[in-house]
Write a protein that holds these residues in place. Sequence first.
Motif, mmCIF file in Angstrom:
data_model
loop_
_atom_site.group_PDB
_atom_site.id
_atom_site.type_symbol
_atom_site.label_atom_id
_atom_site.label_comp_id
_atom_site.label_asym_id
_atom_site.label_seq_id
_atom_site.Cartn_x
_atom_site.Cartn_y
_atom_site.Cartn_z
ATOM 1 N N SER A 240 0.836 -1.196 0.000
ATOM 2 C CA SER A 240 0.000 0.000 0.000
ATOM 3 C C SER A 240 0.870 1.244 0.000
ATOM 4 O O SER A 240 2.052 1.198 0.375
ATOM 5 C CB SER A 240 -0.901 0.016 1.239
ATOM 6 N N ALA A 241 0.282 2.366 -0.442
ATOM 7 C CA ALA A 241 1.020 3.617 -0.482
ATOM 8 C C ALA A 241 1.495 4.019 0.917
ATOM 9 O O ALA A 241 2.627 4.497 1.090
ATOM 10 C CB ALA A 241 0.151 4.718 -1.086
ATOM 11 N N ARG A 242 0.649 3.818 1.906
ATOM 12 C CA ARG A 242 1.008 4.202 3.272
ATOM 13 C C ARG A 242 2.163 3.351 3.801
ATOM 14 O O ARG A 242 3.111 3.869 4.393
ATOM 15 C CB ARG A 242 -0.218 4.060 4.177
ATOM 16 N N THR A 243 2.101 2.048 3.552
ATOM 17 C CA THR A 243 3.179 1.159 4.002
ATOM 18 C C THR A 243 4.467 1.468 3.262
ATOM 19 O O THR A 243 5.557 1.494 3.850
ATOM 20 C CB THR A 243 2.781 -0.312 3.775
ATOM 21 N N PHE A 244 4.368 1.723 1.961
ATOM 22 C CA PHE A 244 5.560 2.030 1.171
ATOM 23 C C PHE A 244 6.234 3.304 1.686
ATOM 24 O O PHE A 244 7.457 3.350 1.857
ATOM 25 C CB PHE A 244 5.188 2.198 -0.298
ATOM 26 N N ALA A 245 5.452 4.350 1.922
ATOM 27 C CA ALA A 245 6.018 5.611 2.397
ATOM 28 C C ALA A 245 6.703 5.429 3.749
ATOM 29 O O ALA A 245 7.774 5.991 4.002
ATOM 30 C CB ALA A 245 4.929 6.675 2.489
ATOM 31 N N ARG A 246 6.090 4.634 4.630
ATOM 32 C CA ARG A 246 6.677 4.388 5.943
ATOM 33 C C ARG A 246 7.993 3.611 5.824
ATOM 34 O O ARG A 246 8.986 3.951 6.460
ATOM 35 C CB ARG A 246 5.690 3.643 6.828
ATOM 36 N N ARG A 247 8.001 2.564 5.006
ATOM 37 C CA ARG A 247 9.215 1.766 4.819
ATOM 38 C C ARG A 247 10.312 2.595 4.151
ATOM 39 O O ARG A 247 11.489 2.489 4.496
ATOM 40 C CB ARG A 247 8.907 0.535 3.955
#
Length: 318
Positions: A240-247
């Motif tokens: 997901s976009a949110r998970t990608f940005a966090r990682r």
Amino acid sequence: MLKSVAALVLDGLAVFEFGVVCEVFGIDRTEDGVPAFDFRVCGPEAGVPLSSPVGVQVVPSHGLEGLAGADLVTVPAVETLEGYPPEVLAALREAHDNGAVLLSVCSGAFVLGAAGLLDGRRCTSHWRHVRELQDRFPLAQVDPDVLFVDEGSLITSAGTAAGIDACLHLVRRELGSSVTNAIARRMVVPPQREGGQRQFFERPVPDCTSDGLGEILGWMLEHLDQPHTVAALAARAHTSARTFARRFAAETGTTPLQWLNTQRVLQAQQLLEDTDLDMDAVAQRCGFGTATLLRHHFTRAVGVSPSGYRKTFSTIAR
């Protein structure tokens, strides 16, 4: 222009860090197109041997008078003492006041701090020493998470190999990428692991612990000329976009957009130095799209306009 370099050595010097300075500035590489530096090894007294923790002695050919007139004064790593010879600190202050750039490697920052040269300035040192550095010099702004800090007339670097990054960064800042690449090639090291001229980026491009993200970073570098969104990058990473940005932030210390802009500026620097492409073509190759957008991001990051940078650092005969 960087022409003369003085390496200040003291008792308790670290020979690797001293060797880094010698390797970058002290070896004649004129056959590779590197300008010859007037390189001086300076100590408290000329001809008096100085000790190291590994049993090697260094005999400086110059005393502290050798710092006078140097464009660059380097301070390799040394034992972190409560105090250093007052005449050494006075000579460093005088060199700084007379316009020399000061560069420390690892714990050499403690010598600069004792001279009062870190007060109010961003700086760094080896991760094992940063807390002590902050405690000893509370007016310094110590950053524990970076390879080096460029404050213009003052450059401080973290431990050991980070000194190579700082030295090559300064060479690039003052003499351009062709000279830097020639030195780095002979040293068999990357010519640039971290941000460019006058710009201090918080982190180098990392060796990612996540194989998947490492692949994405490599793909982004190969496609800087294309538009990218977090959503599209996340889809490529199957997350997901949110998970990608966090990682992404956890791995690189920055956002995908900021990371992209940094890499695009770095590519623009190379194109401005090594090609005669017009500004629109440079902008398109880097992914900024237009010369106006290139000028905005480049000037903000580097401190000069793209045309001003090319005038100074272009390797194309005109």
